[in-house]
Design an enzyme around this catalytic site. Structure first.
Site, PDB file in Angstrom:
ATOM      1  CB  SER A   1      -1.706 -10.149  -5.395  1.00  0.00           C
ATOM      2  OG  SER A   1      -0.435 -10.619  -5.041  1.00  0.00           O
TER       3      SER A   1
ATOM      4  CE  LYS B   1       1.265 -11.757  -2.532  1.00  0.00           C
ATOM      5  NZ  LYS B   1       2.635 -12.338  -2.601  1.00  0.00           N
TER       6      LYS B   1
ATOM      7  CG  HIS C   1       1.942  -6.761   5.873  1.00  0.00           C
ATOM      8  ND1 HIS C   1       2.399  -6.097   4.760  1.00  0.00           N
ATOM      9  CD2 HIS C   1       2.309  -8.072   5.705  1.00  0.00           C
ATOM     10  CE1 HIS C   1       3.008  -6.953   3.955  1.00  0.00           C
ATOM     11  NE2 HIS C   1       2.979  -8.148   4.509  1.00  0.00           N
TER      12      HIS C   1
END
Length: 300
Positions: free
Chosen positions: A144, A52, A114
Site C-alpha cells: 500500500s 497506510k 504517523h
C-alpha cells in the site's frame, strides 16, 4: 484550507534523512518545535498509525461516532484532512497541521499522527489522552505504501518494486521502520492504559465488532442501529467514492497514477511479492519480530 494548486503540486520529491534515529522528510520535521509544544487537552483523541495502515478509515469511524448524529453536514462538506488534521504535516502552500488542530472547533478534537511513539508531543501523555493505534500486517502495508509513494508529491520517489521492497525491510521509509513503529506502540500500551491497539485485518474481518470495541474503549454508548449504520457507511467501496474522505480534493496527490484508496484488501501482497521475496521477507521478519504477544495476520 486555502489551496494553491500551482504551488501545491511540488516539482521535486523530498529526500529522506535521519532525524533522531528515524528516516523522515522535511515536510514532517519543518514545524518540529511547534508540534512538540502542542498543547493537548484531556479529551483530545489521537489517531496514530504507520502510514497506510487504515488511518483514514479509523478517522472517519471516530468522526461519525462523535459527530455523525449532531453535525451530519460535516461529512458532506468538510474533507477528512480538515475534520481530523495531520498534526506534523508542514506543506508550504497548505495550512500547517498543528494550526488546524489548534483551531478545531469540536469536542473532542480528533487529531492524527504517523509519529513513532517517541516523537509524540509530551502533552498527550501529560493530559492522559486516549490514543487509538491501528496496525496493519507488514506485507500489505508495504504494498500500500509503495502505491502511495508513486502518486504523492511530498514523499520520495517509490522507484521500482524490488528496490522498494528492500528499502522497506531496512526501514528507509518516511516515519522509519514498520517494525520499530508497531513494536514501539505495542510496548507503550503495556504501561499506558489509554491506548486502544487495533488491527486492520480485524477491521476488515468484522467492522461492526471493532466499532463496538472502540465504543467500549471511548466510553460511548451508541445504539446497535447507529453502529450498524456507521459500519455500512465506512465500507471501502463507499469511502473510495466519497470525496470528503478519499483525499481527491488534495492537490499533492496524482490520482492518475493511483487512487489514495486503492484496494483495501488483506492479502494483496500476494500479487506483488515473488516467491524469493516472500522467503527473504519471512526470514527477516522472524529476526525483527521478537515479541510473541504481538501477532499479525497476512490473510484472513
Amino acid at each position: 484550507m486555502s489551496l494553491n494548486p500551482e504551488k501545491a503540486i511540488l516539482s521535486t520529491r523530498p529526500e529522506l534523512f535521519d532525524f533522531h534515529g528515524v528516516s523522515m522528510t522535511h515536510y514532517f520535521t519543518d514545524n518540529w518545535e511547534n508540534v512538540q509544544n502542542f498543547q493537548a487537552r484531556p479529551d483530545d483523541i489521537l489517531i496514530a498509525t504507520y502510514p497506510k495502515a487504515g488511518t483514514t478509515w479509523v478517522s472517519q469511524i471516530l468522526d461519525l461516532l462523535y459527530f455523525g448524529q449532531t453535525c451530519p453536514e460535516r461529512h458532506n462538506n468538510i474533507p477528512i484532512y480538515e475534520r481530523v488534521p495531520f498534526l506534523e504535516i508542514a506543506i508550504p502552500s497548505l495550512d500547517l497541521g498543528k494550526d488546524l488542530a489548534d483551531k478545531l472547533p469540536t469536542t473532542p478534537r480528533l487529531i492524527k499522527t504517523h509519529f513513532p511513539v517517541q516523537f509524540v508531543p509530551k502533552s498527550f501523555w501529560e493530559q492522559n489522552c486516549r490514543i487509538v493505534y491501528v496496525a496493519r500486517n507488514a506485507k500489505d502495508n508495504m504494498v500500500s505504501f509503495f502505491h502511495f509513494d508513486r502518486m504523492i508529491a511530498i514523499q520520495p520517489e517509490a522507484g521500482e518494486w524490488n528496490n522498494y521492497f528492500h528499502r522497506f525491510l531496512e526501514g528507509q521509509m518516511v516515519f522509519g521502520s514498520w517494525y520499530d513503529h508497531v513494536n514501539g506502540w505495542w510496548k507503550k500500551k503495556q504501561n499506558y492504559s489509554n491506548i486502544h491497539y487495533m488491527f486492520y485485518e480485524d477491521m476488515i474481518e468484522d467492522t461492526e465488532r471493532e466499532i463496538d470495541k472502540l465504543c467500549s474503549f471511548l466510553g460511548l454508548s451508541r445504539s446497535a442501529e447507529e453502529r450498524k449504520m456507521i459500519s455500512g457507511g465506512v465500507q471501502f467501496d463507499k469511502m473510495k467514492k466519497n470525496e470528503m474522505a478519499n483525499y481527491s480534493t488534495l492537490p499533492v496527490m496524482d490520482f492518475k497514477i493511483s487512487p489514495f484508496m486503492r484496494k483495501g484488501k488483506v492479502g494483496d501482497w500476494k500479487n506483488h511479492f515473488t516467491v524469493a521475496q516472500n522467503e527473504v521477507f519471512d526470514e527477516d521478519y522472524k529476526k525483527k519480530m521478537k515479541d510473541p504477544t504481538l501477532q499479525f495476520r497476512t490473510e484472513i
